[in-house]
Design an enzyme around this catalytic site. Structure first.
Site, PDB file in Angstrom:
ATOM      1  N   CYS A   7     -11.582   1.007  -1.387  1.00  0.00           N
ATOM      2  CA  CYS A   7     -10.164   1.266  -1.743  1.00  0.00           C
ATOM      3  C   CYS A   7      -9.606   2.417  -1.041  1.00  0.00           C
ATOM      4  CB  CYS A   7      -9.955   1.204  -3.045  1.00  0.00           C
ATOM      5  SG  CYS A   7     -10.950   2.694  -3.882  1.00  0.00           S
ATOM      6  N   ARG A  11      -0.334  -1.303   1.684  1.00  0.00           N
ATOM      7  CA  ARG A  11      -1.298  -0.434   2.315  1.00  0.00           C
ATOM      8  C   ARG A  11      -2.314  -1.161   3.194  1.00  0.00           C
ATOM      9  NH1 ARG A  11      -3.778   3.992  -1.606  1.00  0.00           N
ATOM     10  NH2 ARG A  11      -4.247   4.861   0.478  1.00  0.00           N
TER      11      ARG A  11
END
Length: 286
Positions: free
Chosen positions: A241, A183
């Protein structure tokens, strides 16, 4: 520094005694949540630590507004205080949080309650598995509703990062991206509108902070890890995050390692919803 981690055996003793010897009366919170299964209530009812109160992360520990605020912005302090009182928390209590996924979700409760002024919040190291592996029993259904608590909360006890400060922070300090490496690199993006990472951020998957049993690595191991990523004594270290959940887990690890992390609660879900903000892709340039 107040203890951050507690063993299953120490929690069992505190529950039997009604309080921690080095803390206050014990309150236990079950914070089960996963990106692919956000409703943890069925799992909670199937078996939880006796007396633990269920925490709905999406509603008790987050607000819901415009996408530009991110997927899990901080809840209004009144919302969090109402929930904390519903869980029976009084001033001076020792709060223990856990989940069933290596504390990846319960760390959000740890960080948020600490940020709101609860001085003694601990995580069950090894999560629910540590409790069951120790042979301790589970309670089924809903726990008994506690007497309403009287805790008063105010944000500001822990350092945090707001959206308008993130870009400058990444240029002058160390900004860690707690998501999985793919990611960070922009190879996949399962939920947010743009793939990639905040320019200048360093890839630091939070799953590497725990061992195969889901227990946090030792402070020395964690400190060595963060030093390799560029952390130095006295340096500002920020963390984000996807939506501000596992960033809190990284904050736990950084705190154990002796750093004072700043959490960007809006995280990638907020940043990527602002088309004017730049996005970087590819591997960590270091």
């Amino acid at each position: 520094m107040t203890e951050i981690l507690v063993s299953a055996a120490a929690l069992r003793t505190a529950l039997d005694d009604g309080a921690f010897a080095d803390g206050g009366p014990v309150r236990v919170l079950d914070v089960r949540w996963r990106l692919d299964r956000p409703d943890g209530l069925p799992a909670y009812r199937a078996g939880h630590i006796p007396g633990a109160q269920y925490v709905d992360l999406d509603h008790d520990l987050a607000a819901h507004g415009a996408p530009t605020e991110g997927r899990h912005p901080l809840p209004p302090i009144e919302t969090l205080q109402s929930a904390a009182r519903r869980w029976g928390i009084d001033p001076g209590d020792t709060v223990v949080v856990y989940d069933d996924l290596k504390n990846l979700s319960s760390a959000r409760a740890w960080w948020l309650l600490r940020h709101a002024g609860v001085a003694d919040v601990r995580l069950l190291d090894g999560s629910l598995r540590a409790w069951t592996d120790a042979g301790f029993t589970l309670e089924h259904g809903d726990a008994e509703t506690p007497a309403p608590g009287s805790v008063e909360l105010t944000y500001g006890s822990l350092p945090a990062l707001e959206l308008d400060a993130v870009a400058g922070f990444a240029e002058s300090g160390l900004l860690l991206d707690a998501r999985a490496g793919e990611r960070y690199r922009g190879e996949i993006e399962p939920i947010d509108p743009r793939a990639g990472h905040i320019p200048g951020a360093v890839s630091a998957p939070t799953t590497e902070n725990v061992d195969e049993d889901g227990r946090f690595r030792s402070p020395d191991e964690l400190r060595a890890r963060f030093r390799l990523l560029g952390a130095e004594d006295g340096m500002d270290v920020g963390v984000y995050c996807g939506s501000g959940v596992t960033a809190a887990h990284q904050a736990v690890a950084l705190t154990l390692a002796g750093f004072e992390p700043r959490v960007f609660a809006g995280s990638w879900s907020q940043w990527s919803n602002h088309p004017d903000l730049p996005v970087a892709t590819g591997p960590d340039p270091r």
